[in-house]
Design an enzyme around this catalytic site. Structure first.
Site, PDB file in Angstrom:
ATOM      1  N   SER A  12       0.672  -1.288   0.037  1.00  8.78           N
ATOM      2  CA  SER A  12       0.071  -0.227  -0.124  1.00  8.78           C
ATOM      3  C   SER A  12       1.046   1.222   0.534  1.00  8.78           C
ATOM      4  CB  SER A  12      -1.389  -0.416   0.901  1.00  8.78           C
ATOM      5  OG  SER A  12      -0.474  -0.391   3.067  1.00  8.78           O
ATOM      6  N   THR A 145       7.171 -13.726   6.633  1.00  2.00           N
ATOM      7  CA  THR A 145       6.887 -13.315   8.114  1.00  2.00           C
ATOM      8  C   THR A 145       5.238 -12.391   8.549  1.00  2.00           C
ATOM      9  OG1 THR A 145       6.703 -11.243   6.868  1.00  2.00           O
ATOM     10  CG2 THR A 145       8.753 -11.851   7.867  1.00  2.00           C
ATOM     11  N   ASN A 147       2.422 -12.584  11.527  1.00  2.00           N
ATOM     12  CA  ASN A 147       2.302 -12.119  13.173  1.00  2.00           C
ATOM     13  C   ASN A 147       1.930 -13.844  13.451  1.00  2.00           C
ATOM     14  OD1 ASN A 147      -0.300 -11.639  12.332  1.00  2.00           O
ATOM     15  ND2 ASN A 147       0.312  -9.695  12.635  1.00  2.00           N
ATOM     16  N   GLN A 148       1.724 -13.535  14.960  1.00  3.49           N
ATOM     17  CA  GLN A 148       1.065 -15.033  15.254  1.00  3.49           C
ATOM     18  C   GLN A 148      -0.455 -15.227  15.359  1.00  3.49           C
ATOM     19  OE1 GLN A 148       0.683 -14.563  20.000  1.00  3.49           O
ATOM     20  NE2 GLN A 148      -0.656 -17.009  19.937  1.00  3.49           N
ATOM     21  N   ASP A 216       5.277  -0.130  24.971  1.00  3.28           N
ATOM     22  CA  ASP A 216       3.723   0.039  26.047  1.00  3.28           C
ATOM     23  C   ASP A 216       2.897   0.869  24.793  1.00  3.28           C
ATOM     24  OD1 ASP A 216       1.070  -0.492  27.579  1.00  3.28           O
ATOM     25  OD2 ASP A 216       1.791   0.751  28.386  1.00  3.28           O
ATOM     26  N   ALA A 217       2.645   0.852  24.000  1.00  5.57           N
ATOM     27  CA  ALA A 217       2.139   1.268  22.431  1.00  5.57           C
ATOM     28  C   ALA A 217       1.726   0.337  21.685  1.00  5.57           C
ATOM     29  CB  ALA A 217       2.952   2.740  22.275  1.00  5.57           C
ATOM     30  N   THR A 222       4.729  -1.469  11.095  1.00  6.82           N
ATOM     31  CA  THR A 222       5.612  -2.324  12.258  1.00  6.82           C
ATOM     32  C   THR A 222       6.511  -3.626  11.518  1.00  6.82           C
ATOM     33  OG1 THR A 222       4.213  -2.779  13.901  1.00  6.82           O
ATOM     34  CG2 THR A 222       5.730  -1.400  14.502  1.00  6.82           C
ATOM     35  N   ASP A 224       5.413  -3.888   8.590  1.00  6.38           N
ATOM     36  CA  ASP A 224       5.852  -3.631   6.856  1.00  6.38           C
ATOM     37  C   ASP A 224       7.664  -3.316   6.830  1.00  6.38           C
ATOM     38  OD1 ASP A 224       2.978  -3.616   6.509  1.00  6.38           O
ATOM     39  OD2 ASP A 224       2.908  -1.179   6.420  1.00  6.38           O
TER      40      ASP A 224
HETATM   41  P1  ADP Z   1       1.866  -6.280  12.908  1.00  2.00           P
HETATM   42  O1  ADP Z   1       2.715  -5.016  13.073  1.00  2.00           O
HETATM   43  O2  ADP Z   1       2.467  -7.076  11.641  1.00  2.00           O
HETATM   44  O3  ADP Z   1       0.979  -6.684  13.542  1.00  2.00           O
HETATM   45  P2  ADP Z   1       4.376  -7.550  14.735  1.00  2.00           P
HETATM   46  O4  ADP Z   1       2.883  -6.482  15.335  1.00  2.00           O
HETATM   47  O5  ADP Z   1       4.911  -9.203  15.044  1.00  2.00           O
HETATM   48  O6  ADP Z   1       3.609  -7.753  13.121  1.00  2.00           O
HETATM   49  O7  ADP Z   1       5.137  -6.018  14.687  1.00  2.00           O
HETATM   50  C1  ADP Z   1       6.024  -6.193  13.986  1.00  2.00           C
HETATM   51  C2  ADP Z   1       7.547  -6.456  14.427  1.00  2.00           C
HETATM   52  O8  ADP Z   1       7.370  -4.953  14.937  1.00  2.00           O
HETATM   53  C3  ADP Z   1       7.924  -7.057  15.344  1.00  2.00           C
HETATM   54  O9  ADP Z   1       8.317  -8.278  15.411  1.00  2.00           O
HETATM   55  C4  ADP Z   1       8.721  -6.030  16.820  1.00  2.00           C
HETATM   56  O10 ADP Z   1      10.027  -5.839  16.266  1.00  2.00           O
HETATM   57  C5  ADP Z   1       7.806  -4.175  16.079  1.00  2.00           C
HETATM   58  N1  ADP Z   1       7.261  -4.215  17.119  1.00  2.00           N
HETATM   59  C6  ADP Z   1       5.793  -4.156  17.070  1.00  2.00           C
HETATM   60  N2  ADP Z   1       5.192  -3.802  17.858  1.00  2.00           N
HETATM   61  C7  ADP Z   1       5.714  -3.739  18.885  1.00  2.00           C
HETATM   62  C8  ADP Z   1       6.227  -3.302  21.027  1.00  2.00           C
HETATM   63  N3  ADP Z   1       5.016  -3.105  21.421  1.00  2.00           N
HETATM   64  N4  ADP Z   1       7.440  -3.270  21.354  1.00  2.00           N
HETATM   65  C9  ADP Z   1       8.472  -3.995  20.434  1.00  2.00           C
HETATM   66  N5  ADP Z   1       8.412  -3.942  19.350  1.00  2.00           N
HETATM   67  C10 ADP Z   1       6.739  -3.871  18.150  1.00  2.00           C
HETATM   68  N1  PLP Z   2      -1.580  -0.926   4.692  1.00  2.00           N
HETATM   69  C1  PLP Z   2      -2.450   0.352   5.485  1.00  2.00           C
HETATM   70  C2  PLP Z   2      -3.542   0.978   4.134  1.00  2.00           C
HETATM   71  C3  PLP Z   2      -2.804   0.061   6.209  1.00  2.00           C
HETATM   72  O1  PLP Z   2      -3.782   0.976   7.128  1.00  2.00           O
HETATM   73  C4  PLP Z   2      -2.027  -1.115   7.462  1.00  2.00           C
HETATM   74  C5  PLP Z   2      -2.598  -0.950   9.292  1.00  2.00           C
HETATM   75  O2  PLP Z   2      -3.467  -0.425   9.600  1.00  2.00           O
HETATM   76  C6  PLP Z   2      -1.124  -1.873   6.557  1.00  2.00           C
HETATM   77  C7  PLP Z   2      -0.904  -1.660   5.737  1.00  2.00           C
HETATM   78  C8  PLP Z   2      -0.131  -2.818   7.808  1.00  2.00           C
HETATM   79  O3  PLP Z   2       0.379  -2.674   8.210  1.00  2.00           O
HETATM   80  P1  PLP Z   2       1.305  -2.894  10.002  1.00  2.00           P
HETATM   81  O4  PLP Z   2       2.361  -3.539   8.861  1.00  2.00           O
HETATM   82  O5  PLP Z   2       0.822  -2.763  11.308  1.00  2.00           O
HETATM   83  O6  PLP Z   2       0.716  -5.209   9.831  1.00  2.00           O
HETATM   84 ZN    ZN Z   3       1.234  -6.735   9.419  1.00  3.94          ZN
END
Ligand code: ADP
Ligand code: PLP
Ligand code: ZN
Length: 301
Positions: A12, A145, A147-148, A216-217, A222, A224
């Site tokens: 995107s 890659t 996420n959980q 804590d946020a 992230t 991407d």
């Molecule tokens: P997505 O953003 O795709 O849901 P993740 O939540 O696993 O994937 O986040 C991707 C990466 O971003 C993680 O490997 C971590 O390094 C970082 N990250 C995201 N959120 C946090 C957080 N709250 N604290 C620390 N690292 C984070």
């Molecule tokens: N692309 C768009 C347009 C989004 O709105 C989002 C999340 O809201 C993402 C990609 C993916 O973001 P993330 O890297 O946090 O999974």
């Molecule tokens: Zn993602």
């Protein structure tokens, strides 16, 4: 060769802020990669804001762009990277592009972030994309890659323990994917996140665990950024997924630390940062992207 370190990145675009290609392009360029970006959507900002408007590229338009690259003979890539895709027809066209590029260059690597959703919010793409990722994208992927949440949806395995996570990764290996990294799991203690990986490239299946500080946020973009960095570092260290993950997380930690500091300052004492205030501070972290620290360690099992 002429196509070394050239990425076709299908994700995107947002006018303001950093998700998708806006999150992935700058880091890869800073680290020496040519990036050809195809924008699966063009939105004003990410979908977590109150208002989000823009355009969606359809599969015919993707085909148009790709066919022109092909006709001009400028479609030579070392990597294809895919992220957020919003429709079945578009994802199926992405599959065609990858198959064609792989047929002509068997060394080309496909890095796939199977973007489906996350805990709390659930799916942010149509649920119908899940079987397409499982059956058509995973068999072509050299690195995925999830996420959980995405690992669970792709495999049908609920991840409550590390064993469950590796069971899920085994299943994804069986679909044909050589390297799998679950970018974060909630399997650690309170203020930690745990990355788990599994690689089939070596002589045997190598498993790795990396525990990191959890800020804590809630950040966006992230995943991407993570996948873009991991693409680069696994190119630099092709037989060492653990080291690639260490460098990737070292930069992630620096970027999120700075992002949160700036966000808190802007929000003012006692206030929770807004989505606008917590946009990734990628540009001011250029140095952290170029020079990841060596303070993050993975355990190889
Ligand atoms: P997505 O953003 O795709 O849901 P993740 O939540 O696993 O994937 O986040 C991707 C990466 O971003 C993680 O490997 C971590 O390094 C970082 N990250 C995201 N959120 C946090 C957080 N709250 N604290 C620390 N690292 C984070
Ligand atoms: N692309 C768009 C347009 C989004 O709105 C989002 C999340 O809201 C993402 C990609 C993916 O973001 P993330 O890297 O946090 O999974
Ligand atoms: Zn993602």
């Amino acid at each position: 060769s002429s196509c070394e370190k050239r990425v076709l990145s299908i994700q995107s675009h947002v006018v303001s802020g950093y998700v998708g290609n806006k999150s992935a392009t700058f880091p890869m360029q800073v680290l020496g990669f040519e990036v050809d970006a195809i924008n699966s959507v063009q939105f004003s900002n990410h979908t977590g804001y109150n208002v989000c408007k823009g355009q969606v590229l359809n599969s015919t338009e993707l085909q148009t762009l790709y066919s022109a690259l092909k006709e001009n003979d400028i479609d030579h890539y070392s990597h294809v990277l895919t992220g957020f895709v919003g429709s079945e027809s578009f994802l199926l066209e992405v599959v065609n592009v990858i198959k064609e590029l792989k047929a002509r260059n068997p060394n080309m690597l496909f890095v796939c972030d199977p973007v489906l959703g996350d805990f709390g919010v659930g799916y942010y793409v149509p649920k119908e994309l899940t079987p397409i990722y499982r059956e058509k994208l995973l068999p072509l992927a050299d690195l995925i890659t999830p996420n959980q949440f995405e690992a669970e949806e792709l495999t049908g395995i609920t991840i409550k323990t590390e064993e469950d996570a590796f069971k899920a990764m085994e299943l994804m290996h069986c679909s044909g994917c050589k390297n799998i990294v679950i970018s974060s799991t909630e399997l650690g203690k309170d203020d930690t996140l745990v990355l788990l990986g599994s690689s089939l490239t070596g002589e045997k299946n190598k498993r790795l665990r990396l525990t990191m500080h959890k800020f804590d946020a809630h950040f966006t973009g992230t995943g991407d950024l993570f996948t873009a960095l991991l693409l680069v570092w696994s190119h630099t260290h092709p037989d060492n997924l653990a080291l690639a993950c260490e460098k990737t997380i070292a930069t992630m930690q620096s970027v999120l630390k700075k992002t949160l500091e700036v966000a808190k300052k802007r929000a003012g004492p006692g206030n929770k940062p807004t989505v606008g205030q917590i946009e990734l501070r990628l540009i001011s972290c250029k140095d952290d992207i170029e020079h990841p620290g060596n303070n993050v360690k993975a355990t190889v099992m």
